[in-house]
Design a protein around this motif. Sequence first.
Motif, PDB file in Angstrom:
ATOM      1  N   THR A   1       0.914  -1.162  -0.007  1.00  0.00           N
ATOM      2  CA  THR A   1       0.131  -0.091   0.180  1.00  0.00           C
ATOM      3  C   THR A   1       0.841   1.297  -0.061  1.00  0.00           C
ATOM      4  OG1 THR A   1      -0.037   0.032   2.293  1.00  0.00           O
ATOM      5  CG2 THR A   1      -1.599  -1.128   1.230  1.00  0.00           C
ATOM      6  N   SER A   2       0.348   2.294   0.048  1.00  0.00           N
ATOM      7  CA  SER A   2       1.073   3.703   0.027  1.00  0.00           C
ATOM      8  C   SER A   2       1.401   3.939   1.327  1.00  0.00           C
ATOM      9  CB  SER A   2       0.125   4.772  -0.760  1.00  0.00           C
ATOM     10  OG  SER A   2      -0.008   4.503  -2.219  1.00  0.00           O
ATOM     11  N   LEU A   3       2.357   4.786   1.400  1.00  0.00           N
ATOM     12  CA  LEU A   3       3.029   5.238   2.771  1.00  0.00           C
ATOM     13  C   LEU A   3       2.172   6.738   3.116  1.00  0.00           C
ATOM     14  CD1 LEU A   3       6.725   4.095   2.286  1.00  0.00           C
ATOM     15  CD2 LEU A   3       5.141   3.175   4.136  1.00  0.00           C
ATOM     16  N   PRO A   4       2.292   7.254   4.225  1.00  0.00           N
ATOM     17  CA  PRO A   4       1.606   8.636   4.468  1.00  0.00           C
ATOM     18  C   PRO A   4       2.329   9.571   3.945  1.00  0.00           C
ATOM     19  CG  PRO A   4       1.909   7.257   6.585  1.00  0.00           C
ATOM     20  CD  PRO A   4       2.551   6.269   5.566  1.00  0.00           C
ATOM     21  N   ASN A   5       1.792  10.524   3.529  1.00  0.00           N
ATOM     22  CA  ASN A   5       2.462  11.552   2.873  1.00  0.00           C
ATOM     23  C   ASN A   5       3.636  12.321   3.739  1.00  0.00           C
ATOM     24  OD1 ASN A   5       1.427  11.585   0.257  1.00  0.00           O
ATOM     25  ND2 ASN A   5      -0.619  12.673   0.958  1.00  0.00           N
ATOM     26  N   TRP A   6       4.557  13.162   3.418  1.00  0.00           N
ATOM     27  CA  TRP A   6       5.387  13.984   4.176  1.00  0.00           C
ATOM     28  C   TRP A   6       5.658  14.989   3.550  1.00  0.00           C
ATOM     29  CZ3 TRP A   6      10.520  14.393   2.502  1.00  0.00           C
ATOM     30  CH2 TRP A   6      10.857  13.502   1.416  1.00  0.00           C
ATOM     31  N   ASN A   7       6.219  16.100   4.527  1.00  0.00           N
ATOM     32  CA  ASN A   7       6.973  17.311   3.819  1.00  0.00           C
ATOM     33  C   ASN A   7       8.287  17.387   4.166  1.00  0.00           C
ATOM     34  OD1 ASN A   7       4.321  18.474   2.960  1.00  0.00           O
ATOM     35  ND2 ASN A   7       3.885  18.728   5.096  1.00  0.00           N
ATOM     36  N   PRO A   8       9.009  18.166   3.505  1.00  0.00           N
ATOM     37  CA  PRO A   8      10.299  18.257   3.738  1.00  0.00           C
ATOM     38  C   PRO A   8      10.915  18.614   5.180  1.00  0.00           C
ATOM     39  CG  PRO A   8      10.053  19.573   1.672  1.00  0.00           C
ATOM     40  CD  PRO A   8       8.564  18.961   2.173  1.00  0.00           C
ATOM     41  N   GLY A   9      11.780  18.010   5.949  1.00  0.00           N
ATOM     42  CA  GLY A   9      12.176  18.401   7.192  1.00  0.00           C
ATOM     43  C   GLY A   9      11.546  17.219   8.005  1.00  0.00           C
ATOM     44  N   SER A  10      10.983  16.268   7.483  1.00  0.00           N
ATOM     45  CA  SER A  10      10.462  15.142   8.143  1.00  0.00           C
ATOM     46  C   SER A  10      11.174  13.970   8.533  1.00  0.00           C
ATOM     47  CB  SER A  10       8.991  14.325   7.612  1.00  0.00           C
ATOM     48  OG  SER A  10       7.904  15.343   7.246  1.00  0.00           O
ATOM     49  N   HIS A  11      11.125  13.442   9.553  1.00  0.00           N
ATOM     50  CA  HIS A  11      11.905  11.975   9.732  1.00  0.00           C
ATOM     51  C   HIS A  11      10.997  11.247  10.335  1.00  0.00           C
ATOM     52  CE1 HIS A  11      11.135  13.830  14.028  1.00  0.00           C
ATOM     53  NE2 HIS A  11      11.381  12.366  14.428  1.00  0.00           N
ATOM     54  N   ILE A  12      11.621   9.618  10.447  1.00  0.00           N
ATOM     55  CA  ILE A  12      10.887   8.698  10.903  1.00  0.00           C
ATOM     56  C   ILE A  12      11.709   7.910  11.928  1.00  0.00           C
ATOM     57  CG2 ILE A  12       9.548   8.257   8.523  1.00  0.00           C
ATOM     58  CD1 ILE A  12      11.451   6.217   7.770  1.00  0.00           C
ATOM     59  N   ASP A  13      11.013   6.990  12.512  1.00  0.00           N
ATOM     60  CA  ASP A  13      12.051   6.173  13.515  1.00  0.00           C
ATOM     61  C   ASP A  13      12.088   4.957  12.681  1.00  0.00           C
ATOM     62  OD1 ASP A  13      11.391   8.235  15.317  1.00  0.00           O
ATOM     63  OD2 ASP A  13       9.672   7.054  16.567  1.00  0.00           O
ATOM     64  N   LEU A  14      13.315   4.211  12.891  1.00  0.00           N
ATOM     65  CA  LEU A  14      13.671   2.874  12.643  1.00  0.00           C
ATOM     66  C   LEU A  14      13.472   1.964  13.587  1.00  0.00           C
ATOM     67  CD1 LEU A  14      14.098   4.401   9.857  1.00  0.00           C
ATOM     68  CD2 LEU A  14      16.146   2.669   9.519  1.00  0.00           C
ATOM     69  N   HIS A  15      12.788   1.111  13.782  1.00  0.00           N
ATOM     70  CA  HIS A  15      12.886   0.053  15.056  1.00  0.00           C
ATOM     71  C   HIS A  15      13.718  -0.871  14.539  1.00  0.00           C
ATOM     72  CE1 HIS A  15       9.569   2.342  17.069  1.00  0.00           C
ATOM     73  NE2 HIS A  15       9.085   2.465  16.031  1.00  0.00           N
ATOM     74  N   LEU A  16      14.911  -1.288  15.179  1.00  0.00           N
ATOM     75  CA  LEU A  16      16.092  -2.119  14.528  1.00  0.00           C
ATOM     76  C   LEU A  16      16.160  -3.320  15.382  1.00  0.00           C
ATOM     77  CD1 LEU A  16      18.482   0.702  13.920  1.00  0.00           C
ATOM     78  CD2 LEU A  16      17.025  -0.491  12.206  1.00  0.00           C
ATOM     79  N   GLY A  17      15.289  -3.630  16.240  1.00  0.00           N
ATOM     80  CA  GLY A  17      15.358  -4.677  17.215  1.00  0.00           C
ATOM     81  C   GLY A  17      16.034  -4.454  18.480  1.00  0.00           C
ATOM     82  N   GLN A  18      16.210  -5.409  19.557  1.00  0.00           N
ATOM     83  CA  GLN A  18      16.669  -5.342  20.592  1.00  0.00           C
ATOM     84  C   GLN A  18      16.652  -4.281  21.391  1.00  0.00           C
ATOM     85  OE1 GLN A  18      20.879  -6.282  19.293  1.00  0.00           O
ATOM     86  NE2 GLN A  18      20.348  -8.679  19.372  1.00  0.00           N
ATOM     87  N   GLY A  19      15.490  -3.552  21.223  1.00  0.00           N
ATOM     88  CA  GLY A  19      15.283  -2.072  21.870  1.00  0.00           C
ATOM     89  C   GLY A  19      15.822  -0.939  21.124  1.00  0.00           C
ATOM     90  N   ILE A  20      16.507  -0.957  19.972  1.00  0.00           N
ATOM     91  CA  ILE A  20      17.115  -0.032  19.541  1.00  0.00           C
ATOM     92  C   ILE A  20      16.027   0.744  18.568  1.00  0.00           C
ATOM     93  CG2 ILE A  20      18.892   0.755  17.936  1.00  0.00           C
ATOM     94  CD1 ILE A  20      20.617  -1.767  18.517  1.00  0.00           C
ATOM     95  N   THR A  21      16.050   2.020  18.800  1.00  0.00           N
ATOM     96  CA  THR A  21      15.167   2.895  17.768  1.00  0.00           C
ATOM     97  C   THR A  21      15.989   4.167  17.425  1.00  0.00           C
ATOM     98  OG1 THR A  21      13.047   2.199  18.905  1.00  0.00           O
ATOM     99  CG2 THR A  21      13.044   4.315  17.555  1.00  0.00           C
ATOM    100  N   ARG A  22      16.084   4.518  16.309  1.00  0.00           N
ATOM    101  CA  ARG A  22      16.637   5.537  15.870  1.00  0.00           C
ATOM    102  C   ARG A  22      15.898   6.375  14.727  1.00  0.00           C
ATOM    103  NH1 ARG A  22      19.019   4.053  19.648  1.00  0.00           N
ATOM    104  NH2 ARG A  22      21.215   3.520  19.727  1.00  0.00           N
TER     105      ARG A  22
ATOM    106  N   THR B   1      20.888  15.576   5.179  1.00  0.00           N
ATOM    107  CA  THR B   1      19.490  14.757   4.675  1.00  0.00           C
ATOM    108  C   THR B   1      18.375  15.507   4.636  1.00  0.00           C
ATOM    109  OG1 THR B   1      19.840  13.731   6.924  1.00  0.00           O
ATOM    110  CG2 THR B   1      20.461  12.429   5.234  1.00  0.00           C
ATOM    111  N   PRO B   2      17.999  16.188   5.660  1.00  0.00           N
ATOM    112  CA  PRO B   2      16.671  16.854   5.770  1.00  0.00           C
ATOM    113  C   PRO B   2      16.660  18.124   4.838  1.00  0.00           C
ATOM    114  CG  PRO B   2      17.731  17.618   7.770  1.00  0.00           C
ATOM    115  CD  PRO B   2      18.577  16.484   6.950  1.00  0.00           C
ATOM    116  N   ILE B   3      18.030  18.627   4.632  1.00  0.00           N
ATOM    117  CA  ILE B   3      18.192  20.001   3.866  1.00  0.00           C
ATOM    118  C   ILE B   3      18.183  19.535   2.289  1.00  0.00           C
ATOM    119  CG2 ILE B   3      19.965  21.579   3.241  1.00  0.00           C
ATOM    120  CD1 ILE B   3      18.802  22.100   5.931  1.00  0.00           C
ATOM    121  N   ILE B   4      18.190  18.451   1.732  1.00  0.00           N
ATOM    122  CA  ILE B   4      18.255  18.222   0.312  1.00  0.00           C
ATOM    123  C   ILE B   4      16.739  18.232  -0.044  1.00  0.00           C
ATOM    124  CG2 ILE B   4      18.397  15.606   0.544  1.00  0.00           C
ATOM    125  CD1 ILE B   4      20.228  15.976  -2.227  1.00  0.00           C
TER     126      ILE B   4
END
Length: 320
Positions: free
Chosen positions: A29-50, A119-122
């Motif tokens: 499916t489609s992912l949510p829309n976003w605007n420049p400057g947005s960030h997401i969390d990556l849940h990487l397992g073992q309690g690591i979120t970045r 990364t957010p600037i570009i």
Amino acid sequence: MNTIAVRVAVADAIAQDIRLLRLEPQDGTSLPNWNPGSHIDLHLGQGITRQYSLCGPHGDTSGYQVAVKLEPTSRGGSKFVHESLEIGSELRISAPRNHFEMSANAGHTLLVAGGIGITPIISMARALGAKQQQFELLYFSRSDRHAAFRDELEAGPLQASCRLLFGLEHDAVEEVLESALNDRYEDSHLYLCGPKAFMDTVRAVADRCGWPEDAVHLEYFAGADPTDQGTQTSFDVKLARSGKVLTIPADKTIVDMLRVEGVEVETSCEQGVCGTCVTRVLDGVPEHHDCFLTAQEQRQGDCMAVCISRSKSKLLVLDL
């Protein structure tokens, strides 16, 4: 917090120690829309979120792109992205959040990036270029090998508005910044992202050049060192909605004790960087240790990042 199941569709090295991931939804499916400057969390397992800024084509909801620098002092996040994720790897992400939005009324926009702060600037540069709005981008990098998106910035449609500056010493960085910031257009806005020391330099130059605080916007990438916390002491927090009073020990955060009591507060970086946990202060004097609030917001004292900040007064009353 609701999360989205994604799969790694692309994992490419785009500069020295920088890896670009394209993440596509597992269900197609489609992912949510976003605007420049947005960030997401990556849940990487073992309690690591970045947290990582979205840096792909704006408007593309078939997949998100993030670029991750391998940090020499990685606490596990960037190391995992570089060494453990490959095409086909599955993980979960948050929906995009944006604490770094561009002003809709800027007469001129100055974008300043240091290192992986591009990364957010570009994404902002691309959006301004597409709208044919006036902007200038200064990208400071250790060398041409360390510069992400170099080909696009040097030879693509953004070329005329971009300056790539490699390997400059501190005095030379200040000289370039003073030249760019000294003659401010009316209604100009400055957006900057990068390592804390670099951003402190840019902010100091902007202040010397007379830029008003409300025209300077910044985002520290996760992993920037928060303000030195010094010697910590215990204090009390009153939750205004329930009247409950919690004691915050010297070795615990407000968020730690809220969790013990089963009080839900949305968090993300838990380093005072992203602003997700900022909460209204109804009484008392916060002791700010975050990198997110502006100096003016910190002086006002009516909100605080409860993941990392503490209290100067014995009691804080929070809007919780």
